[in-house]
Write an enzyme that holds these catalytic residues in place. Structure first.
Site, PDB file in Angstrom:
ATOM      1  N   HIS A 142      32.385  62.733  57.191  1.00 22.78           N
ATOM      2  CA  HIS A 142      32.691  62.320  55.817  1.00 22.78           C
ATOM      3  C   HIS A 142      34.080  61.682  55.780  1.00 22.78           C
ATOM      4  O   HIS A 142      34.981  62.101  56.517  1.00 22.78           O
ATOM      5  CB  HIS A 142      32.638  63.545  54.887  1.00 22.78           C
ATOM      6  CG  HIS A 142      32.669  63.159  53.433  1.00 22.78           C
ATOM      7  ND1 HIS A 142      33.836  62.872  52.791  1.00 22.78           N
ATOM      8  CD2 HIS A 142      31.679  62.987  52.539  1.00 22.78           C
ATOM      9  CE1 HIS A 142      33.561  62.556  51.533  1.00 22.78           C
ATOM     10  NE2 HIS A 142      32.258  62.609  51.355  1.00 22.78           N
ATOM     11  N   SER A 192      30.079  57.425  44.091  1.00 16.89           N
ATOM     12  CA  SER A 192      29.944  57.405  42.631  1.00 16.89           C
ATOM     13  C   SER A 192      28.519  57.149  42.168  1.00 16.89           C
ATOM     14  O   SER A 192      28.294  56.453  41.170  1.00 16.89           O
ATOM     15  CB  SER A 192      30.924  56.395  42.016  1.00 16.89           C
ATOM     16  OG  SER A 192      32.269  56.768  42.307  1.00 16.89           O
ATOM     17  N   GLU A 198      29.050  55.134  52.941  1.00 15.81           N
ATOM     18  CA  GLU A 198      29.906  55.517  51.823  1.00 15.81           C
ATOM     19  C   GLU A 198      31.176  54.676  51.860  1.00 15.81           C
ATOM     20  O   GLU A 198      32.132  55.023  52.576  1.00 15.81           O
ATOM     21  CB  GLU A 198      30.271  56.995  51.920  1.00 15.81           C
ATOM     22  CG  GLU A 198      29.077  57.915  51.896  1.00 15.81           C
ATOM     23  CD  GLU A 198      29.434  59.280  51.358  1.00 15.81           C
ATOM     24  OE1 GLU A 198      28.831  59.685  50.363  1.00 15.81           O
ATOM     25  OE2 GLU A 198      30.353  59.927  51.890  1.00 15.81           O
ATOM     26  N   ASN A 253      26.647  66.715  48.088  1.00 14.83           N
ATOM     27  CA  ASN A 253      27.839  67.186  48.803  1.00 14.83           C
ATOM     28  C   ASN A 253      28.778  67.830  47.791  1.00 14.83           C
ATOM     29  O   ASN A 253      29.422  67.145  47.010  1.00 14.83           O
ATOM     30  CB  ASN A 253      28.525  65.998  49.491  1.00 14.83           C
ATOM     31  CG  ASN A 253      29.871  66.403  50.088  1.00 14.83           C
ATOM     32  OD1 ASN A 253      30.101  67.576  50.349  1.00 14.83           O
ATOM     33  ND2 ASN A 253      30.744  65.426  50.274  1.00 14.83           N
ATOM     34  N   GLY A 265      34.316  59.084  44.634  1.00 14.42           N
ATOM     35  CA  GLY A 265      35.077  59.829  43.633  1.00 14.42           C
ATOM     36  C   GLY A 265      35.924  58.958  42.719  1.00 14.42           C
ATOM     37  O   GLY A 265      36.791  59.458  42.004  1.00 14.42           O
ATOM     38  N   LYS A 325      31.494  69.403  48.360  1.00 16.10           N
ATOM     39  CA  LYS A 325      32.904  69.428  48.786  1.00 16.10           C
ATOM     40  C   LYS A 325      33.464  70.858  48.649  1.00 16.10           C
ATOM     41  O   LYS A 325      32.753  71.806  48.930  1.00 16.10           O
ATOM     42  CB  LYS A 325      33.712  68.410  47.981  1.00 16.10           C
ATOM     43  CG  LYS A 325      33.025  67.049  47.924  1.00 16.10           C
ATOM     44  CD  LYS A 325      33.915  65.969  47.427  1.00 16.10           C
ATOM     45  CE  LYS A 325      33.104  64.694  47.223  1.00 16.10           C
ATOM     46  NZ  LYS A 325      33.899  63.493  47.270  1.00 16.10           N
ATOM     47  N   GLU A 332      36.463  61.980  53.826  1.00 16.69           N
ATOM     48  CA  GLU A 332      37.562  62.923  53.565  1.00 16.69           C
ATOM     49  C   GLU A 332      37.954  63.641  54.852  1.00 16.69           C
ATOM     50  O   GLU A 332      39.131  63.934  55.078  1.00 16.69           O
ATOM     51  CB  GLU A 332      37.150  63.901  52.448  1.00 16.69           C
ATOM     52  CG  GLU A 332      37.168  63.215  51.087  1.00 16.69           C
ATOM     53  CD  GLU A 332      36.197  63.777  50.071  1.00 16.69           C
ATOM     54  OE1 GLU A 332      35.679  64.891  50.252  1.00 16.69           O
ATOM     55  OE2 GLU A 332      35.936  63.054  49.074  1.00 16.69           O
TER      56      GLU A 332
HETATM   57  C1  PEP Z   1      30.730  62.085  48.559  1.00 17.28           C
HETATM   58  O1  PEP Z   1      31.479  63.038  48.486  1.00 17.28           O
HETATM   59  O2  PEP Z   1      30.066  61.917  49.601  1.00 17.28           O
HETATM   60  C2  PEP Z   1      30.612  61.192  47.419  1.00 17.28           C
HETATM   61  C3  PEP Z   1      29.870  60.120  47.534  1.00 17.28           C
HETATM   62  O3  PEP Z   1      31.298  61.527  46.287  1.00 17.28           O
HETATM   63  P1  PEP Z   1      31.115  60.891  44.801  1.00 17.28           P
HETATM   64  O4  PEP Z   1      29.618  60.820  44.554  1.00 17.28           O
HETATM   65  O5  PEP Z   1      31.812  61.828  43.903  1.00 17.28           O
HETATM   66  O6  PEP Z   1      31.720  59.521  44.831  1.00 17.28           O
END
Ligand code: PEP
Length: 230
Positions: A84, A186, A150, A6, A156, A8, A86
């Site tokens: 997601h 992460s 998630e 992803n 992040g 973003k 976000e």
């Molecule tokens: C994500 O954006 O779905 C995500 C898991 O980000 P990160 O791996 O940076 O934590």
């Protein structure tokens, strides 16, 4: 095993082309990339399936800033991420809109990755199971739908869920909705092998570490190794 990158709001069309020229997916694992909307056309046709980061439920209409499933299909896009955290936290996405987006994507023939996950406050309040149960109940069942777990506090932040936390959540989700469940939050080359070998983890949704071809490749290799050992 599926590993999704992803991106973003990173990588315009030329960076997208550069990434895909430098990246080769290893054998033994399904890999997709999820570029921002303006870079989807540059990503399609490079040997790696391409998912959008969102999809609207209407075929067309007065929905400024949105993109329909038919438009994605016309472009050659293979699927879409929906829900997601976000989107849920910053753009008012709800379980209802996530379900409508997922259904529209599936009806158009797209693959769908539906994201679920609890916030830190919800985990501390002992609400993780209730939140995941509610979010998963809203996700349609379909052979082309996978779920990404998630935990919001791990996205992040560099704070990966422990293997125990991840496994417990994945087992719960799979008991509610038997499908592939990706872990996201992460994921890095250093922790991918441990996470990918957990019994109910079916792959990864990777944010930051998917932006670099070498680190994304290393995570994909860890998933391929876990799939081969299973
Ligand atoms: C994500 O954006 O779905 C995500 C898991 O980000 P990160 O791996 O940076 O934590």
């Amino acid at each position: 095993m599926l590993v999704a990158g992803n991106w973003k709001m990173f990588k315009g069309p030329s960076e997208t082309s550069g990434f895909l020229a430098a990246f080769e997916a290893p054998a033994g694992v399904d890999v997709v990339v999820c570029p921002p909307c303006v870079s989807l056309a540059a990503a399609v046709g490079n040997g790696v399936p391409v998912y959008a980061q969102n999809v609207h439920w209407a075929a067309e209409g007065a929905f400024t800033g949105e993109v329909s499933a038919a438009m994605l299909v016309e472009l050659g896009v293979d699927g879409a991420v929906v829900g997601h955290s976000e989107r849920r936290q910053l753009f008012g996405e709800t379980d209802d809109t996530v379900a409508r987006r997922a259904e529209a994507g599936l009806a158009a023939g797209l693959g769908v990755i539906a994201c679920v996950g609890e916030t830190e406050a919800e985990r501390e309040a002992g609400e993780t199971e209730a939140v995941l149960t509610r979010q998963v109940a809203a996700v349609p069942r379909h052979e082309r739908l996978v779920i990404a777990y998630e935990p919001v506090w791990a996205i992040g932040t560099g704070r990966t869920a422990t293997p125990e936390i991840a496994q417990e959540a994945h087992a719960l989700i799979r008991s509610l909705h038997p499908t592939l469940v990706l872990y996201g939050g992460s994921v890095k080359p250093e922790n991918a092998a441990e996470l990918m070998t957990l019994p109910d983890v079916g792959g990864a949704l990777v944010g930051g570490a998917s932006l670099d071809p070498a680190s994304f490749r290393a995570i994909c290799e860890a998933a391929a190794a876990a799939a081969a050992a299973a």
